[in-house]
Scaffold this motif. Sequence first.
Motif, short mmCIF file in Angstrom:
data_model
loop_
_atom_site.label_atom_id
_atom_site.label_comp_id
_atom_site.label_asym_id
_atom_site.label_seq_id
_atom_site.Cartn_x
_atom_site.Cartn_y
_atom_site.Cartn_z
N GLN A 97 1.27 -1.51 -0.04
CA GLN A 97 -0.13 -0.17 0.04
C GLN A 97 0.69 1.57 -0.10
O GLN A 97 0.17 1.80 -0.06
N ASP A 98 2.32 1.45 -0.41
CA ASP A 98 3.20 2.29 -0.33
C ASP A 98 2.28 3.47 -1.29
O ASP A 98 2.82 2.51 -2.58
N VAL A 99 3.00 4.29 -1.41
CA VAL A 99 2.37 5.01 -2.83
C VAL A 99 4.00 5.76 -3.14
O VAL A 99 4.20 6.58 -2.65
N LEU A 100 4.12 5.71 -4.52
CA LEU A 100 5.14 6.01 -5.40
C LEU A 100 4.83 7.30 -5.91
O LEU A 100 3.78 6.62 -6.74
N LYS A 101 5.48 8.48 -6.46
CA LYS A 101 5.00 9.41 -7.31
C LYS A 101 6.04 9.81 -7.52
O LYS A 101 7.35 10.37 -7.82
N ILE A 102 6.30 9.78 -9.21
CA ILE A 102 7.54 9.48 -10.36
C ILE A 102 7.22 10.76 -10.88
O ILE A 102 6.04 10.72 -11.25
N GLY A 103 8.37 12.08 -10.59
CA GLY A 103 7.34 12.69 -11.60
C GLY A 103 6.40 14.12 -11.15
O GLY A 103 6.62 13.79 -9.79
N LYS A 104 5.18 14.38 -11.77
CA LYS A 104 5.04 15.71 -10.95
C LYS A 104 3.56 15.18 -11.61
O LYS A 104 2.10 15.07 -10.49
N LYS A 105 3.34 13.76 -12.17
CA LYS A 105 2.09 13.52 -12.71
C LYS A 105 2.18 11.65 -12.44
O LYS A 105 0.78 11.37 -12.84
N ARG A 106 2.69 11.16 -12.31
CA ARG A 106 2.50 9.46 -12.66
C ARG A 106 2.73 9.23 -10.58
O ARG A 106 3.81 9.46 -9.86
N PHE A 107 2.07 8.16 -10.62
CA PHE A 107 1.65 7.96 -9.31
C PHE A 107 1.30 6.53 -9.63
O PHE A 107 0.31 5.59 -10.51
N VAL A 108 1.55 5.30 -7.92
CA VAL A 108 1.57 4.08 -8.69
C VAL A 108 1.48 3.17 -7.23
O VAL A 108 2.54 3.79 -6.29
N ARG A 109 0.38 2.33 -6.77
CA ARG A 109 0.05 2.12 -5.25
C ARG A 109 1.39 0.62 -5.66
O ARG A 109 1.11 -0.33 -6.74
N ILE A 110 1.90 -0.33 -4.48
CA ILE A 110 2.36 -1.10 -4.46
C ILE A 110 1.78 -1.94 -3.90
O ILE A 110 1.61 -1.48 -2.24
N VAL A 111 1.69 -3.60 -4.73
CA VAL A 111 1.41 -4.36 -3.66
C VAL A 111 2.06 -5.96 -3.76
O VAL A 111 2.61 -5.54 -4.60
N LYS A 112 1.81 -5.89 -2.70
CA LYS A 112 2.28 -7.54 -2.57
C LYS A 112 1.51 -8.62 -2.46
O LYS A 112 0.82 -8.49 -1.90
#
Length: 112
Positions: A97-112
Amino acid sequence: MEMKMEEKSGMKAAEEQTVKAKEYFDSVFARKEIPDEVPEILVDWENDTLYDIAGLLVEHGLVQSKKEFWRLLKQGGVQLNGERLGEGDEKAVLVCQDVLKIGKKRFVRIVK
């Protein structure tokens, strides 16, 4: 000239979409909040560091290459749960459930 009922409902829907888009923009960019709906990436339990997932980020189209990801990381363009990461953080362990923000507009949620 009188508007048809269909045209009025279409205009109403367009106005609602405009309001939603503005609210999204204000929350994500003006107040720097994490959006509610974020794409997810499934990560192995053993390969759960930034170093390990760089290839997955390329596969999912979040970055063009691993080199671009490392450059963004070194320049402070990557955040984990709102905390800016930098050089030396490539071994940071990601949890579910960590959320990674890459640059200004790209988001991704980590799921294990």
